[in-house]
Every structure is written in structure tokens, then in C-alpha cells.
Design a protein around this motif. Structure first.
Motif, PDB file in Angstrom:
ATOM      1  N   ARG A  29      -7.986  13.703   8.186  1.00  0.00           N
ATOM      2  CA  ARG A  29      -7.015  12.630   8.423  1.00  0.00           C
ATOM      3  C   ARG A  29      -7.624  11.265   8.126  1.00  0.00           C
ATOM      4  N   ALA A  30      -8.893  11.074   8.455  1.00  0.00           N
ATOM      5  CA  ALA A  30      -9.535   9.776   8.197  1.00  0.00           C
ATOM      6  C   ALA A  30      -9.614   9.495   6.692  1.00  0.00           C
ATOM      7  N   ALA A  31      -9.963  10.511   5.910  1.00  0.00           N
ATOM      8  CA  ALA A  31     -10.015  10.337   4.455  1.00  0.00           C
ATOM      9  C   ALA A  31      -8.608  10.072   3.912  1.00  0.00           C
ATOM     10  N   HIS A  32      -7.645  10.812   4.415  1.00  0.00           N
ATOM     11  CA  HIS A  32      -6.246  10.604   4.027  1.00  0.00           C
ATOM     12  C   HIS A  32      -5.835   9.162   4.301  1.00  0.00           C
ATOM     13  N   ASP A  33      -6.122   8.694   5.512  1.00  0.00           N
ATOM     14  CA  ASP A  33      -5.706   7.352   5.898  1.00  0.00           C
ATOM     15  C   ASP A  33      -6.370   6.288   5.032  1.00  0.00           C
ATOM     16  N   ALA A  34      -7.635   6.483   4.704  1.00  0.00           N
ATOM     17  CA  ALA A  34      -8.336   5.534   3.836  1.00  0.00           C
ATOM     18  C   ALA A  34      -7.712   5.531   2.443  1.00  0.00           C
ATOM     19  N   TRP A  35      -7.425   6.716   1.916  1.00  0.00           N
ATOM     20  CA  TRP A  35      -6.799   6.839   0.593  1.00  0.00           C
ATOM     21  C   TRP A  35      -5.452   6.124   0.591  1.00  0.00           C
ATOM     22  N   VAL A  36      -4.650   6.387   1.613  1.00  0.00           N
ATOM     23  CA  VAL A  36      -3.320   5.775   1.707  1.00  0.00           C
ATOM     24  C   VAL A  36      -3.436   4.254   1.814  1.00  0.00           C
ATOM     25  N   ARG A  37      -4.403   3.766   2.575  1.00  0.00           N
ATOM     26  CA  ARG A  37      -4.583   2.317   2.727  1.00  0.00           C
ATOM     27  C   ARG A  37      -4.865   1.653   1.377  1.00  0.00           C
ATOM     28  N   HIS A  38      -5.766   2.252   0.579  1.00  0.00           N
ATOM     29  CA  HIS A  38      -6.091   1.664  -0.730  1.00  0.00           C
ATOM     30  C   HIS A  38      -4.919   1.802  -1.705  1.00  0.00           C
ATOM     31  N   MET A  39      -4.203   2.921  -1.618  1.00  0.00           N
ATOM     32  CA  MET A  39      -3.063   3.111  -2.513  1.00  0.00           C
ATOM     33  C   MET A  39      -1.923   2.160  -2.135  1.00  0.00           C
TER      34      MET A  39
END
Length: 134
Positions: free
Chosen positions: A91-101
């Protein structure tokens, strides 16, 4: 006899409607600028230069949205989950990816209808890549 001329919005792909290759390259470049500085995501890209990953994502998104089939011609079927399986995507990696996208999508200034359509796909795809619990 009111015919709709060829090349009108109804006949254009999403890729064409949002500005084609230039738009997708801007999106992906902005995204990877964020990834390059992210301590959680950067280690998931073993190549010293993020250029190859940036190129792959740009070609994939262009093809997905109706642009040239360059991605499949060079790499075959996208198989997104399989290609991401070697990496721990929690979830943390997902959230970071979503934030940059999110930052990258916002930087494009697309009309709301296009922005929503693109964002809905990107968040769906990001959620489907999660392969580990936190």
C-alpha cells in the motif's frame, strides 16, 4: 444530409483527443521526475537511468489509449501484473506511485472529462499492482 466530417472528436482516439505522443511523454516524464527523488519507489528501478522505464511506460500508455502499437511490437503483451511481480508493491508503494502520478496528471491541464477518464484508469491499474500486505 448532415454528415459528420471525418476526423471529428467522435472518431478520434483518446490518445488523439488529449494531444498524442507529446502529452503522454510529458505525463510520464513528470511522473519519473518524482520517482527519481522517492526513497520508496526509486529502488524498484534497478537501471541506473530511469530513461528505459520512462520509455516503456510512455509507449504502454500511448498504445493503451489508442496510439501506435510500438509497445507490443517491441515487448509483446503488456502482462502488467507479471512484469511487476518481482517487486514488492504494498500500500505504501501504491500510495507513493499514485502521489507522483497525480502530480503528473495535474501538470497536463487536461479538460476535466479527459483528466477523469485518465485518472480513473491509472488508479485502477495502480490498485491492481498491489501484491503484498503492508
Amino acid at each position: 444530409m448532415n454528415k459528420i466530417p471525418r476526423g471529428t472528436l467522435q472518431e478520434q482516439t483518446f490518445y488523439e483527443q488529449v494531444g498524442g505522443e507529446e502529452t503522454f511523454r510529458r505525463l510520464v516524464h513528470r511522473f519519473y521526475q518524482g520517482v527519481a527523488e522517492d526513497p520508496l519507489l526509486r529502488p524498484m528501478y534497478p537501471e541506473e537511468d530511469l530513461g528505459p522505464a520512462e520509455e516503456r511506460l510512455a509507449l504502454f500508455l500511448m498504445q493503451y489509449w489508442g496510439g501506435p502499437r510500438t509497445y507490443s511490437d517491441g515487448r509483446g503483451h503488456p502482462r502488467l501484473r507479471m512484469r511487476h511481480a518481482p517487486f514488492t508493491v504494498d500500500r505504501a508503494a501504491h500510495d507513493a506511485w499514485v502521489r507522483h502520478m497525480r502530480d503528473a496528471v495535474d501538470s497536463l491541464g487536461l479538460p476535466e472529462e479527459h483528466e477523469t477518464q485518465l485518472w480513473n484508469y491509472l488508479t485502477y491499474a495502480a490498485a491492481s499492482m498491489i501484491n503484498a500486505a503492508d
